[in-house]
Design a protein around this motif. Structure first.
Motif, short mmCIF file in Angstrom:
data_model
loop_
_atom_site.label_atom_id
_atom_site.label_comp_id
_atom_site.label_asym_id
_atom_site.label_seq_id
_atom_site.Cartn_x
_atom_site.Cartn_y
_atom_site.Cartn_z
N ILE A 63 40.12 -10.71 -51.44
CA ILE A 63 40.90 -10.57 -52.47
C ILE A 63 42.55 -10.41 -52.47
CG2 ILE A 63 41.63 -9.34 -54.79
CD1 ILE A 63 39.00 -8.31 -54.25
N HIS A 64 43.04 -12.22 -52.79
CA HIS A 64 44.66 -11.99 -52.63
C HIS A 64 44.96 -11.99 -53.85
CE1 HIS A 64 43.69 -14.65 -48.85
NE2 HIS A 64 42.32 -14.08 -48.70
N VAL A 65 45.73 -11.27 -54.42
CA VAL A 65 46.89 -11.41 -55.72
C VAL A 65 48.51 -11.53 -55.08
CG1 VAL A 65 47.93 -10.01 -57.55
CG2 VAL A 65 45.48 -9.42 -56.49
N HIS A 66 49.09 -12.63 -55.42
CA HIS A 66 50.03 -13.21 -55.37
C HIS A 66 50.71 -13.01 -56.94
CE1 HIS A 66 49.08 -14.94 -51.55
NE2 HIS A 66 47.92 -15.06 -51.68
N VAL A 67 52.28 -12.98 -56.95
CA VAL A 67 52.64 -12.85 -57.75
C VAL A 67 54.13 -13.58 -57.59
CG1 VAL A 67 54.02 -10.69 -59.92
CG2 VAL A 67 52.79 -10.41 -58.06
N ILE A 68 54.35 -13.99 -59.59
CA ILE A 68 55.23 -14.92 -59.32
C ILE A 68 56.06 -14.51 -60.40
CG2 ILE A 68 56.30 -16.99 -60.46
CD1 ILE A 68 53.65 -18.34 -60.76
N PRO A 69 57.78 -14.04 -59.31
CA PRO A 69 58.62 -12.98 -59.79
C PRO A 69 58.95 -13.75 -60.92
CG PRO A 69 59.18 -14.18 -57.89
CD PRO A 69 57.70 -14.10 -58.00
N LEU A 70 60.11 -12.34 -62.00
CA LEU A 70 60.46 -13.00 -62.86
C LEU A 70 61.55 -14.47 -62.33
CD1 LEU A 70 60.70 -9.12 -64.62
CD2 LEU A 70 59.47 -11.34 -65.68
#
Length: 268
Positions: free
Chosen positions: A186-193
């Motif tokens: 499982i890979h979770v990636h976040v696009i920063p504000l």
């Protein structure tokens, strides 16, 4: 094919068994009409094999009842427009989810899912609870013996959402994301504000790759959703996926950001 949520499944299996008995049909005779072997029928009726929409449709054919069991499954469990995607999701070897506003359903905790579903004011309390159970049951694909590779891209704004009574829920939800993101598949990636505007803000989408290597997509909107299987449309979604994935932080930096957000929401 997609499994029917547990509480709905138990009820429908019981009704199919009663209808078969009332009609004087053996498991073998019923199976011939439904398109399944007698051993498959026996396994479904005993609860050792999951009830699927394919089996329900077969039961409707065997009984010639005009599709009453399928309509019952839809009414009690899952919207009809979502069933084809559940089939694709269930059989996928790879899953890609992009969500700009919410946590993807496969990564939601129960309290968060309930709050999201309650925002649909046309749903009764019973319908909300049925859909929460269905959503939780879907998540079993991520922890089974052969789970798909799962990659989710989220916008940071979805993680920082606040409001009356949601702080503790968001802390619990983000803690769950961190735990899931530590699993190897499982890979979770976040696009920063700080990324500002990007193509993904047009809306959420998902992609599923079958064991045969075929990709299908899913688009959800205010009125329902659509499965996307035309080559050019899937290619467009693949290109959009690459765009949003490139906007996101790497895996470890995303987990660090999740931990910072968790502390911002405070103790659970």
């Amino acid at each position: 094919m997609a499994d029917v949520p547990g509480p709905v499944s138990d009820f429908i299996v019981g009704e199919i068994r009663r209808a078969r008995g009332a009609g004087g049909m053996t498991q073998e005779a019923f199976g011939r009409g439904a398109g399944f072997s007698a051993s498959h029928v026996s396994a479904v009726e005993s609860g050792t094999r999951a009830l699927t929409m394919d089996f329900i449709r077969g039961a409707d054919r065997a009984f010639g009842n005009g599709g009453i069991f399928e309509r019952l499954a839809v009414k009690l469990g899952t919207p009809s427009w979502f069933l084809p995607w559940l089939d694709a999701e269930r059989g996928a070897t790879q899953l890609r989810y992009f969500e700009p506003n919410l946590i993807p359903g496969l990564l939601q905790v129960e309290h968060y899912a309930r709050v999201v579903l309650r925002s649909v004011d046309s749903l009764t309390d019973d319908e909300v609870e049925q859909r929460v159970k269905g959503r939780m049951s879907r998540q079993a694909i991520l922890t089974g013996e052969r789970p798909p590779q799962f990659v989710a891209v989220l916008d940071e704004a979805a993680l920082r959402r606040t409001g009356d009574g949601i702080g503790g829920i968001m802390a619990q939800q983000v803690a769950h994301l961190i735990a899931m993101a530590e699993l190897p598949h499982i890979h979770v990636h976040v696009i920063p504000l700080a990324s500002g505007l990007h193509v993904g803000l047009s809306g959420p989408f998902a992609l599923a790759r079958s064991g045969g290597g075929v990709w299908v997509g899913h688009l959800e909107n205010q009125l329902g959703g659509d499965v996307v299987d035309k080559d050019d449309e899937v290619a467009t979604l693949q290109a959009r996926w690459e765009s949003v994935r490139n906007e996101a932080l790497p895996r470890r930096q995303s987990i660090d950001l999740l931990k910072e957000v968790e502390s911002h929401h405070g103790p659970q």
